[in-house]
Enzyme design. Structure first.
Site, PDB file in Angstrom:
ATOM      1  CG  ASP A  40      -1.975   1.028   1.193  1.00 45.21           C
ATOM      2  OD1 ASP A  40      -1.646   2.211   0.986  1.00 45.21           O
ATOM      3  OD2 ASP A  40      -3.159   0.664   1.345  1.00 45.21           O
ATOM      4  CG  ASP A  64       1.669  -8.631  -3.800  1.00 41.85           C
ATOM      5  OD1 ASP A  64       1.856  -9.298  -2.762  1.00 41.85           O
ATOM      6  OD2 ASP A  64       0.658  -8.760  -4.512  1.00 41.85           O
ATOM      7  CE1 TYR A 159       0.512 -15.259  11.638  1.00 41.68           C
ATOM      8  CE2 TYR A 159       0.201 -16.103  13.863  1.00 41.68           C
ATOM      9  CZ  TYR A 159       0.702 -15.133  13.001  1.00 41.68           C
ATOM     10  OH  TYR A 159       1.403 -14.062  13.513  1.00 41.68           O
ATOM     11  CE  LYS A 163       4.784 -15.360  11.340  1.00 42.11           C
ATOM     12  NZ  LYS A 163       5.534 -14.108  11.244  1.00 42.11           N
ATOM     13  CB  THR A 194      -1.576  -3.690  15.221  1.00 43.42           C
ATOM     14  OG1 THR A 194      -2.469  -4.819  15.083  1.00 43.42           O
ATOM     15  CG2 THR A 194      -0.156  -4.210  15.333  1.00 43.42           C
TER      16      THR A 194
HETATM   17  N1  LIG Z   1       0.035  -8.315  16.099  1.00 42.23           N
HETATM   18  C1  LIG Z   1       0.215  -9.420  16.794  1.00 42.23           C
HETATM   19  O1  LIG Z   1      -0.481  -9.674  17.797  1.00 42.23           O
HETATM   20  C2  LIG Z   1       1.312 -10.385  16.424  1.00 42.23           C
HETATM   21  C3  LIG Z   1       1.585 -11.434  17.306  1.00 42.23           C
HETATM   22  C4  LIG Z   1       2.617 -12.330  16.988  1.00 42.23           C
HETATM   23  C5  LIG Z   1       3.365 -12.154  15.836  1.00 42.23           C
HETATM   24  N2  LIG Z   1       3.067 -11.130  14.996  1.00 42.23           N
HETATM   25  C6  LIG Z   1       3.908 -11.005  13.791  1.00 42.23           C
HETATM   26  O2  LIG Z   1       4.372  -9.654  13.683  1.00 42.23           O
HETATM   27  C7  LIG Z   1       4.481  -9.290  12.305  1.00 42.23           C
HETATM   28  C8  LIG Z   1       3.663  -8.043  12.039  1.00 42.23           C
HETATM   29  O3  LIG Z   1       2.301  -8.306  12.374  1.00 42.23           O
HETATM   30  P1  LIG Z   1       1.207  -7.144  12.431  1.00 42.23           P
HETATM   31  O4  LIG Z   1       0.232  -7.508  13.479  1.00 42.23           O
HETATM   32  O5  LIG Z   1       1.857  -5.818  12.459  1.00 42.23           O
HETATM   33  O6  LIG Z   1       0.498  -7.375  10.989  1.00 42.23           O
HETATM   34  P2  LIG Z   1      -0.360  -6.342  10.112  1.00 42.23           P
HETATM   35  O7  LIG Z   1      -0.849  -5.205  10.943  1.00 42.23           O
HETATM   36  O8  LIG Z   1      -1.368  -7.170   9.386  1.00 42.23           O
HETATM   37  O9  LIG Z   1       0.715  -5.783   9.083  1.00 42.23           O
HETATM   38  C9  LIG Z   1       1.244  -6.656   8.145  1.00 42.23           C
HETATM   39  C10 LIG Z   1       2.204  -5.911   7.247  1.00 42.23           C
HETATM   40  O10 LIG Z   1       2.636  -6.836   6.246  1.00 42.23           O
HETATM   41  C11 LIG Z   1       2.389  -6.298   4.968  1.00 42.23           C
HETATM   42  N3  LIG Z   1       1.996  -7.338   4.035  1.00 42.23           N
HETATM   43  C12 LIG Z   1       0.979  -8.233   4.145  1.00 42.23           C
HETATM   44  N4  LIG Z   1       0.902  -8.974   3.025  1.00 42.23           N
HETATM   45  C13 LIG Z   1       1.893  -8.536   2.198  1.00 42.23           C
HETATM   46  C14 LIG Z   1       2.307  -8.886   0.883  1.00 42.23           C
HETATM   47  N5  LIG Z   1       1.689  -9.830   0.168  1.00 42.23           N
HETATM   48  N6  LIG Z   1       3.364  -8.231   0.339  1.00 42.23           N
HETATM   49  C15 LIG Z   1       3.998  -7.258   1.026  1.00 42.23           C
HETATM   50  N7  LIG Z   1       3.635  -6.872   2.273  1.00 42.23           N
HETATM   51  C16 LIG Z   1       2.583  -7.508   2.845  1.00 42.23           C
HETATM   52  C17 LIG Z   1       1.263  -5.250   5.159  1.00 42.23           C
HETATM   53  O11 LIG Z   1       1.459  -4.184   4.235  1.00 42.23           O
HETATM   54  P3  LIG Z   1       0.509  -3.900   2.960  1.00 42.23           P
HETATM   55  O12 LIG Z   1      -0.904  -4.066   3.404  1.00 42.23           O
HETATM   56  O13 LIG Z   1       0.901  -2.492   2.575  1.00 42.23           O
HETATM   57  O14 LIG Z   1       0.951  -4.901   1.942  1.00 42.23           O
HETATM   58  C18 LIG Z   1       1.556  -4.727   6.565  1.00 42.23           C
HETATM   59  O15 LIG Z   1       2.457  -3.643   6.521  1.00 42.23           O
HETATM   60  C19 LIG Z   1       4.007 -10.510  11.513  1.00 42.23           C
HETATM   61  O16 LIG Z   1       5.127 -11.284  11.148  1.00 42.23           O
HETATM   62  C20 LIG Z   1       3.140 -11.286  12.509  1.00 42.23           C
HETATM   63  O17 LIG Z   1       3.111 -12.656  12.207  1.00 42.23           O
HETATM   64  C21 LIG Z   1       2.061 -10.237  15.256  1.00 42.23           C
END
Ligand SMILES: NC(=O)c1ccc[n+]([C@@H]2O[C@H](COP(=O)([O-])OP(=O)(O)OC[C@H]3O[C@@H](n4cnc5c(N)ncnc54)[C@H](OP(=O)(O)O)[C@@H]3O)[C@@H](O)[C@H]2O)c1
Length: 251
Positions: A40, A64, A159, A163, A194
């Site tokens: 985005d 992407d 998922y 991971k 988030t």
């Molecule tokens: N939030 C939690 O509670 C949590 C817990 C444990 C682990 N994690 C890990 O932390 C990391 C970040 O999670 P988050 O919660 O911040 O996720 P999020 O809010 O969904 O953000 C995901 C990011 O990845 C990008 N993305 C998704 N699909 C993509 C694609 N096909 N190509 C390029 N970019 C892509 C999105 O950008 P665009 O939409 O611009 O593409 C966005 O910037 C992840 O690895 C997740 O597994 C999160």
């Protein structure tokens, strides 16, 4: 602004939103030049603008990761071009978060997409960027894992599998690139509020109530762990998992 990462260059995948955006801001606040990436453009440019307003340096590169090697190769080339050589820091953060549900309801397309974005992209990108770091003799790679990759989570088989693969890659890459001076580590968040995850607060309430901390993490707390592993304070830490989960992995 402190300067633990002055003159370092960093690429953070998935940094248009959520934890990745917080990581980009935190690395930039320590003096790094940050390449923000995601699909985005509007959100990516907003992250870059916020960093610039605070006196930091950043650029946005659209990619992407679901598109496979051509797109990932172009991202790696752009990163090398913008950094003017090998990167100092690579953060493999981008991932698809997958709505929980029974294994029998998960279709083949979703399996392929999740493995591509959450695992294959980090694998290929690291393969394209780490050898130049290793040839120079320094670098830090931080992979975003999850408590879901450490435990079996009923209803989140896909998922969790992606991971767990990330946790495994960290260890393999620590063995492969560590001897050449490239440190590879994992940050494993627990529930992190988030905007997207905070909207699921009712569903997550029982899990959060059982945490030793009794609260979710903030994106900034996860970002602080990434910054620590990226900078010289972590100079002899290889292949580690740093949990930012309110104690979930321990109890
Ligand atoms: N939030 C939690 O509670 C949590 C817990 C444990 C682990 N994690 C890990 O932390 C990391 C970040 O999670 P988050 O919660 O911040 O996720 P999020 O809010 O969904 O953000 C995901 C990011 O990845 C990008 N993305 C998704 N699909 C993509 C694609 N096909 N190509 C390029 N970019 C892509 C999105 O950008 P665009 O939409 O611009 O593409 C966005 O910037 C992840 O690895 C997740 O597994 C999160």
């Amino acid at each position: 602004m402190s300067a633990r990462l002055q003159d370092r260059t960093a690429l953070v995948t998935g940094s248009t939103d959520g934890i990745g955006a917080a990581i980009a801001r935190a690395l930039a606040a320590e003096g790094a030049y940050v390449i923000v990436s995601g699909r985005d453009t509007a959100r990516g440019e907003k992250v870059v603008a916020a960093i610039s307003e605070r006196g930091g340096r950043a650029s946005f590169v659209r990619a992407d990761l679901a598109a496979g090697l051509p797109a990932i190769g172009e991202l790696a080339d752009a990163a090398h071009r913008l950094a003017g050589g090998p990167l100092d820091i690579l953060v493999n953060n981008a991932a698809m978060l997958i709505t929980p549900g029974p294994t029998a309801d998960v279709g083949e397309d979703l399996i392929d997409q999740a493995l591509t974005v959450n695992v294959k992209a980090a694998f290929l990108l690291t393969g394209l960027l780490a050898p130049a770091m290793a040839a120079r003799g320094s670098g830090a790679i931080i992979n975003l894992g999850s408590i879901s990759g450490l435990f079996g989570t009923s209803g989140s088989a896909l998922y969790s599998t992606t991971k767990a693969a990330i946790h495994s890659l960290t260890k393999s890459w620590a063995g492969e690139y560590g001897p050449a001076g490239v440190r590879v580590n994992t940050v494993a968040p627990g529930p992190t509020f988030t905007d997207k995850i905070a909207a699921m607060r009712d569903h997550l309430a029982p899990m959060i109530a059982a945490l030793p901390s009794r609260r979710p993490s903030t994106p900034e707390e996860v970002a602080a762990a990434v910054v620590f592993l990226a900078c010289d304070d972590a100079s002899n830490i290889h292949g580690a998992t740093l949990s930012v989960d309110g104690g979930r992995a321990a109890v």
